[in-house]
Design an enzyme around this catalytic site. Structure first.
Site, short mmCIF file in Angstrom:
data_model
loop_
_atom_site.label_atom_id
_atom_site.label_comp_id
_atom_site.label_asym_id
_atom_site.label_seq_id
_atom_site.Cartn_x
_atom_site.Cartn_y
_atom_site.Cartn_z
N ASN A 6 0.86 -1.18 0.00
CA ASN A 6 0.00 0.00 0.00
C ASN A 6 0.90 1.24 0.00
OD1 ASN A 6 -1.44 2.27 1.10
ND2 ASN A 6 -3.09 0.88 1.62
N HIS A 9 1.01 6.02 2.02
CA HIS A 9 1.84 6.85 2.90
C HIS A 9 2.87 7.67 2.14
CE1 HIS A 9 0.14 5.69 6.68
NE2 HIS A 9 0.10 4.45 6.25
N HIS A 42 -5.66 3.73 -1.76
CA HIS A 42 -7.02 4.04 -1.29
C HIS A 42 -7.35 5.46 -1.76
CE1 HIS A 42 -9.88 4.24 2.48
NE2 HIS A 42 -10.49 4.56 1.36
N ARG A 44 -9.52 8.17 -1.28
CA ARG A 44 -10.53 8.59 -0.30
C ARG A 44 -11.38 9.72 -0.84
NH1 ARG A 44 -10.50 7.86 5.22
NH2 ARG A 44 -9.17 6.16 5.88
N ARG A 48 -7.16 12.78 0.68
CA ARG A 48 -6.12 13.27 1.59
C ARG A 48 -4.73 12.76 1.25
NH1 ARG A 48 -7.51 9.92 7.07
NH2 ARG A 48 -9.54 10.86 6.76
N GLU A 69 -8.51 0.32 -2.95
CA GLU A 69 -9.36 0.33 -1.75
C GLU A 69 -10.34 1.47 -1.92
OE1 GLU A 69 -7.26 0.79 1.88
OE2 GLU A 69 -6.05 -0.97 1.54
N THR A 100 -8.27 3.55 8.19
CA THR A 100 -9.46 2.70 8.24
C THR A 100 -9.49 2.02 9.61
OG1 THR A 100 -9.08 2.36 5.92
CG2 THR A 100 -10.72 0.96 6.94
N GLU A 150 -10.90 -9.51 2.73
CA GLU A 150 -9.63 -9.13 3.34
C GLU A 150 -9.89 -9.04 4.83
OE1 GLU A 150 -7.32 -5.76 1.84
OE2 GLU A 150 -6.49 -5.48 3.86
N HIS A 190 -3.74 -4.68 7.65
CA HIS A 190 -3.87 -3.55 8.57
C HIS A 190 -2.99 -3.77 9.79
CE1 HIS A 190 -5.35 0.10 10.33
NE2 HIS A 190 -5.93 0.33 9.18
N1 PXP Z 1 -5.84 -3.10 4.12
C1 PXP Z 1 -6.78 -2.12 4.23
C2 PXP Z 1 -8.17 -2.43 3.82
C3 PXP Z 1 -6.42 -0.84 4.68
O1 PXP Z 1 -7.35 0.12 4.77
C4 PXP Z 1 -5.08 -0.59 5.02
C5 PXP Z 1 -4.68 0.79 5.46
O2 PXP Z 1 -4.81 1.67 4.41
C6 PXP Z 1 -4.15 -1.63 4.89
C7 PXP Z 1 -4.56 -2.87 4.46
C8 PXP Z 1 -2.70 -1.44 5.20
O3 PXP Z 1 -2.56 -1.14 6.55
P1 PXP Z 1 -1.17 -0.64 7.10
O4 PXP Z 1 -0.87 0.68 6.44
O5 PXP Z 1 -1.37 -0.53 8.56
O6 PXP Z 1 -0.15 -1.70 6.71
#
Ligand code: PXP
Length: 236
Positions: A6, A9, A42, A44, A48, A69, A100, A150, A190
């Site tokens: 992901n 960030h 994602h 949003r 953001r 996402e 999330t 997921e 997550h």
């Molecule tokens: N899966 C989903 C559905 C999420 O919303 C997120 C966070 O954006 C992640 C995985 C990844 O989480 P993390 O950034 O804590 O690894």
């Protein structure tokens, strides 16, 4: 077990200055070169971090698999259909949350979600549901026609001690088994990091993990290439 990264960030850091750097699209390319098997972002409602330009370019550049996402809203469903990611992961979204915060209540919104799933699948987009490791929610995912689930691993990641963590892990294992029994693909994500990922190597029902924060944080110190490769080494 496959690793998808992901890259939200990276976009968050860019938005801190409102400029061009660092570019999440360039980050996605590096993750793929390092061996990541998919890129997750994602989009949003408040844009953001990832924005429409990022998503457009990611769609053009990502060669592994793009996992979008998304909240199941009309606007984002329309964008998903224009973009055609390989996978859409439906997540709950609240403006005031930092990230999330929990799984989607599929059971409570079956009718709406069934329509969204059908619409996305009509355009050849596979659909996954981000849900807590709760039997009723997973059964509801099957009922609305989801291809995958997921499993939300946030509570496991935030456990205060080993005993609590073990309890959450048991729930995740049961959820993964149920997902497979019902014929769905099983992803997890997550809060997963270089330590708490270890037990996942033994959960054969989990096909894929989606990792963002821990991996991008590590990349600040060791570089993205090494951060991805280290996680891949842990998974194999
Ligand atoms: N899966 C989903 C559905 C999420 O919303 C997120 C966070 O954006 C992640 C995985 C990844 O989480 P993390 O950034 O804590 O690894």
């Amino acid at each position: 077990m496959r690793l998808t990264v992901n890259i939200d960030h990276v976009a968050t850091l860019r938005e801190a200055r409102g400029g061009m750097e660092p570019d999440p699209v360039a980050a996605a390319m590096q993750c793929e070169l390092a061996g990541a098997e998919g890129i997750v972002c994602h989009l949003r409602e408040d844009r953001r971090h990832i924005n429409d330009r990022d998503l457009r370019l990611l769609r053009e550049c990502v060669q592994t698999k793009l996992d979008l996402e998304m909240a199941p809203t009309d606007e984002i469903v329309r964008i998903a259909i224009e973009t055609l990611p390989e996978l859409a992961t439906l997540v709950p979204e609240r403006r005031e949350e930092l990230t999330t915060e929990g799984g989607l209540d599929v059971r409570g919104h079956k009718r709406t979600l069934r329509d969204v799933v059908t619409e996305l699948q009509k355009h050849d987009i596979e659909v996954s549901m981000f849900v807590d490791p709760v039997r009723e929610q997973i059964e509801a995912c099957k009922e609305v026609g989801a291809d995958k689930i997921e499993i939300h691993t946030g509570e496991y990641a935030n456990a205060r001690n080993e005993r609590e963590q073990f309890g959450f892990l048991e729930e995740i294992i049961a959820a993964a088994r149920l997902g497979k029994e019902l014929g769905m693909g099983v992803n997890a994500g997550h809060g997963l990091n270089y330590r708490n990922i270890i037990p996942f190597r033994d959960i054969e029902e989990v096909d894929e993990v989606s990792i963002g924060h821990a991996l991008i944080s590590r990349a600040v110190f060791v570089g993205l290439d090494r951060a991805v490769k280290e996680m891949l080494d842990l998974l194999r």
